[in-house]
Design an enzyme around this catalytic site. Structure first.
Site: not given
Length: 162
Positions: A74-76
């Site tokens: 998700a953060e990527t």
């Protein structure tokens, strides 16, 4: 992370970074952590970023996809979207990530799709929906990134501001 040649970028993004001599595939990759986890970015634009990650190798002791692995995916994806929104003069730095895990996954690939909730001058927020191969939602995440000016020392692949 595999080969990144198949990432689809908008032509204007390719042109902008090529003019700066920046390796766009390295800049908008999953980085070293994503590489170890098998994250692959498939499509990347400010309004939609798509990536995949194998469940195998990213599980917790019960054999289910680790929640932290979902957070990495998700953060990527959200960070790539925020950087594309900010353009070559900005760098995106995650300041808030929350994840709700809806169901477990034991095998196959999960796919994340990041779409913008807010695209401002100083922040960008993305919703990331992670689904299994049957299209069932595994995780819903929200990432907010601070968009700050690029400074010397931000990384070898990032152009200097000005």
């Amino acid at each position: 992370m595999g080969e990144q040649q198949h990432v689809k970028f908008p032509q204007e993004v390719i042109d902008e970074y090529a003019a700066l001599g920046v390796d766009i595939l390295a800049l908008f990759s999953a980085g070293h952590l994503g590489n170890r986890m098998g994250v692959q970015i498939v499509e990347a634009a400010a309004d939609r970023v798509v990536g995949t990650m194998p469940v195998e190798g990213n599980t917790q002791p019960y054999g289910l996809l680790h929640g932290g692995a979902s957070a990495v995916l998700a953060e990527t994806l959200g960070s790539v979207g925020a950087m594309l929104h900010g353009g070559s003069s900005k760098i995106a730095v995650g300041v808030d990530l929350n994840c709700t895990h809806h169901r477990g996954a034991r095998s196959g690939l999960v796919t994340g799709v990041a779409t913008p909730v807010h695209q401002g001058r100083s922040t960008a927020t993305y919703e990331i929906v992670i689904s299994d191969e049957q299209g069932r939602r595994v995780c819903t995440a929200r990432l907010t990134c601070l968009l700050r000016d690029v400074r010397a020392g931000d990384g070898a692949n990032v152009p200097a501001a000005g």
